[in-house]
Design a protein around this motif. Sequence first.
Motif, PDB file in Angstrom:
ATOM      1  N   THR A 105      -6.954  -7.481   2.654  1.00 45.57           N
ATOM      2  CA  THR A 105      -5.546  -8.118   2.062  1.00 45.57           C
ATOM      3  C   THR A 105      -5.200  -7.439   1.007  1.00 45.57           C
ATOM      4  O   THR A 105      -5.686  -6.898   0.220  1.00 45.57           O
ATOM      5  CB  THR A 105      -6.067  -9.606   1.675  1.00 45.57           C
ATOM      6  N   LYS A 106      -3.621  -7.093   1.128  1.00 45.77           N
ATOM      7  CA  LYS A 106      -3.168  -6.509  -0.086  1.00 45.77           C
ATOM      8  C   LYS A 106      -3.032  -7.675  -1.189  1.00 45.77           C
ATOM      9  O   LYS A 106      -2.686  -8.702  -0.914  1.00 45.77           O
ATOM     10  CB  LYS A 106      -1.653  -6.012   0.192  1.00 45.77           C
ATOM     11  N   PRO A 107      -3.057  -7.140  -2.495  1.00 40.70           N
ATOM     12  CA  PRO A 107      -3.244  -5.985  -2.955  1.00 40.70           C
ATOM     13  C   PRO A 107      -4.736  -5.783  -2.963  1.00 40.70           C
ATOM     14  O   PRO A 107      -5.458  -6.666  -3.091  1.00 40.70           O
ATOM     15  CB  PRO A 107      -2.770  -5.791  -4.439  1.00 40.70           C
ATOM     16  N   LEU A 134      -3.638   0.108   9.618  1.00 41.29           N
ATOM     17  CA  LEU A 134      -2.418  -0.403  10.283  1.00 41.29           C
ATOM     18  C   LEU A 134      -1.780  -1.277   9.159  1.00 41.29           C
ATOM     19  O   LEU A 134      -2.402  -2.591   9.255  1.00 41.29           O
ATOM     20  CB  LEU A 134      -2.720  -0.740  11.657  1.00 41.29           C
ATOM     21  N   ASP A 135      -0.669  -1.227   8.715  1.00 42.42           N
ATOM     22  CA  ASP A 135       0.025  -2.195   7.748  1.00 42.42           C
ATOM     23  C   ASP A 135       0.649  -3.046   8.943  1.00 42.42           C
ATOM     24  O   ASP A 135       1.214  -2.711   9.789  1.00 42.42           O
ATOM     25  CB  ASP A 135       1.307  -1.606   7.034  1.00 42.42           C
ATOM     26  N   LEU A 136       0.991  -4.349   8.531  1.00 40.28           N
ATOM     27  CA  LEU A 136       1.201  -5.450   9.623  1.00 40.28           C
ATOM     28  C   LEU A 136       2.583  -5.468   9.301  1.00 40.28           C
ATOM     29  O   LEU A 136       3.482  -5.433  10.358  1.00 40.28           O
ATOM     30  CB  LEU A 136       0.454  -6.769   9.175  1.00 40.28           C
ATOM     31  N   GLY A 137       3.450  -5.291   8.087  1.00 45.33           N
ATOM     32  CA  GLY A 137       4.655  -5.415   7.932  1.00 45.33           C
ATOM     33  C   GLY A 137       5.382  -4.151   7.891  1.00 45.33           C
ATOM     34  O   GLY A 137       5.441  -3.535   7.017  1.00 45.33           O
ATOM     35  N   LEU A 138       5.716  -3.614   9.004  1.00 39.50           N
ATOM     36  CA  LEU A 138       6.506  -2.551   9.230  1.00 39.50           C
ATOM     37  C   LEU A 138       7.778  -2.637   9.988  1.00 39.50           C
ATOM     38  O   LEU A 138       8.100  -3.463  10.472  1.00 39.50           O
ATOM     39  CB  LEU A 138       5.610  -1.608  10.322  1.00 39.50           C
ATOM     40  N   ILE A 155      -0.839   3.869   8.936  1.00 32.34           N
ATOM     41  CA  ILE A 155       0.474   3.473   9.292  1.00 32.34           C
ATOM     42  C   ILE A 155       1.285   2.601   8.345  1.00 32.34           C
ATOM     43  O   ILE A 155       0.553   1.513   8.281  1.00 32.34           O
ATOM     44  CB  ILE A 155       0.617   2.970  11.051  1.00 32.34           C
ATOM     45  N   GLU A 156       1.936   3.021   7.626  1.00 34.79           N
ATOM     46  CA  GLU A 156       2.267   1.830   6.348  1.00 34.79           C
ATOM     47  C   GLU A 156       3.821   2.632   5.969  1.00 34.79           C
ATOM     48  O   GLU A 156       3.828   3.868   5.539  1.00 34.79           O
ATOM     49  CB  GLU A 156       1.298   2.266   5.163  1.00 34.79           C
ATOM     50  N   ASP A 157       4.607   1.501   5.578  1.00 32.96           N
ATOM     51  CA  ASP A 157       5.937   2.113   5.146  1.00 32.96           C
ATOM     52  C   ASP A 157       6.045   2.389   3.770  1.00 32.96           C
ATOM     53  O   ASP A 157       7.189   2.812   3.246  1.00 32.96           O
ATOM     54  CB  ASP A 157       7.131   1.331   5.883  1.00 32.96           C
ATOM     55  N   GLU A 158       5.155   1.772   3.132  1.00 32.71           N
ATOM     56  CA  GLU A 158       5.320   1.981   1.502  1.00 32.71           C
ATOM     57  C   GLU A 158       4.682   3.306   0.936  1.00 32.71           C
ATOM     58  O   GLU A 158       3.301   3.282   1.151  1.00 32.71           O
ATOM     59  CB  GLU A 158       4.608   0.874   0.699  1.00 32.71           C
ATOM     60  N   ASP A 159       5.163   4.274   0.459  1.00 34.45           N
ATOM     61  CA  ASP A 159       4.773   5.612  -0.074  1.00 34.45           C
ATOM     62  C   ASP A 159       3.728   5.407  -0.971  1.00 34.45           C
ATOM     63  O   ASP A 159       2.880   6.224  -1.010  1.00 34.45           O
ATOM     64  CB  ASP A 159       6.046   6.373  -0.129  1.00 34.45           C
TER      65      ASP A 159
END
Length: 222
Positions: free
Chosen positions: A101-103, A52-56, A8-12
């Motif tokens: 942690t990203k990246p 799961l991405d935190l910033g969605l 679940i991540e908004d960055e393609d």
Amino acid sequence: MDGIVLLIEDEDEIADLLRLVFEKEGFRLLHADSGEKGLDLLTQRSPRAVLLDLGLPGIDGMEVCRRIRASSDVPVIMLTARDDEIDKVVGLEIGADDYVTKPFSPREVVARVKAVLRRSEQQPEAPAAISIGEFEIDSGRRTVLTPDGGVVQPTAREFDLLWHLARNRGIVLSRGQLLEAVWGYDYFGESRTVDVHVRQLRRKLPDIPIETVWGVGYKMAR
Ligand code: CA
């Protein structure tokens, strides 16, 4: 290993990168670009793990995690922005199994997923109980009976950590040893995961004697 992993991540770009690596390892990566779609896919497809991405956009990662936990024990690994310490802590407090942690390196994410899967597929040990002072840690019920007759139910990972410390009471365990035993992987450098879980255990069970051994790790006092 194989099976479906839900991202679940908004960055393609992140999704494309992860898909490549996961498919190489024999997983099928399902991608949802919002929390709402992710929750739908979770019920429809029963993935073996969730990234799961935190910033969605829309409902954020923390709320998505809470909703997942309301109905499912699927392993959840949070993907968080760099140095976002507060979010990390909160992410773990709401029932995520781990975070990256990203990246991040896609291979590291795969390694984490494999570790949580190995962990969730291990045969449980024969139920037993360990007494620590007047506390009784019950591995069958995965609860702790407190001296005043109360029952405390730690999260799954908190319980595993508590149980491992209790079984090795009197022995100092390094963060690395705890990560390997409880989370199932070697850790490089960062070890906040253990600290966060110890803090949570101390909050829930203030009188249980988990001691910090400075510069080394933790031990359960005899
Ligand atoms: Ca994002």
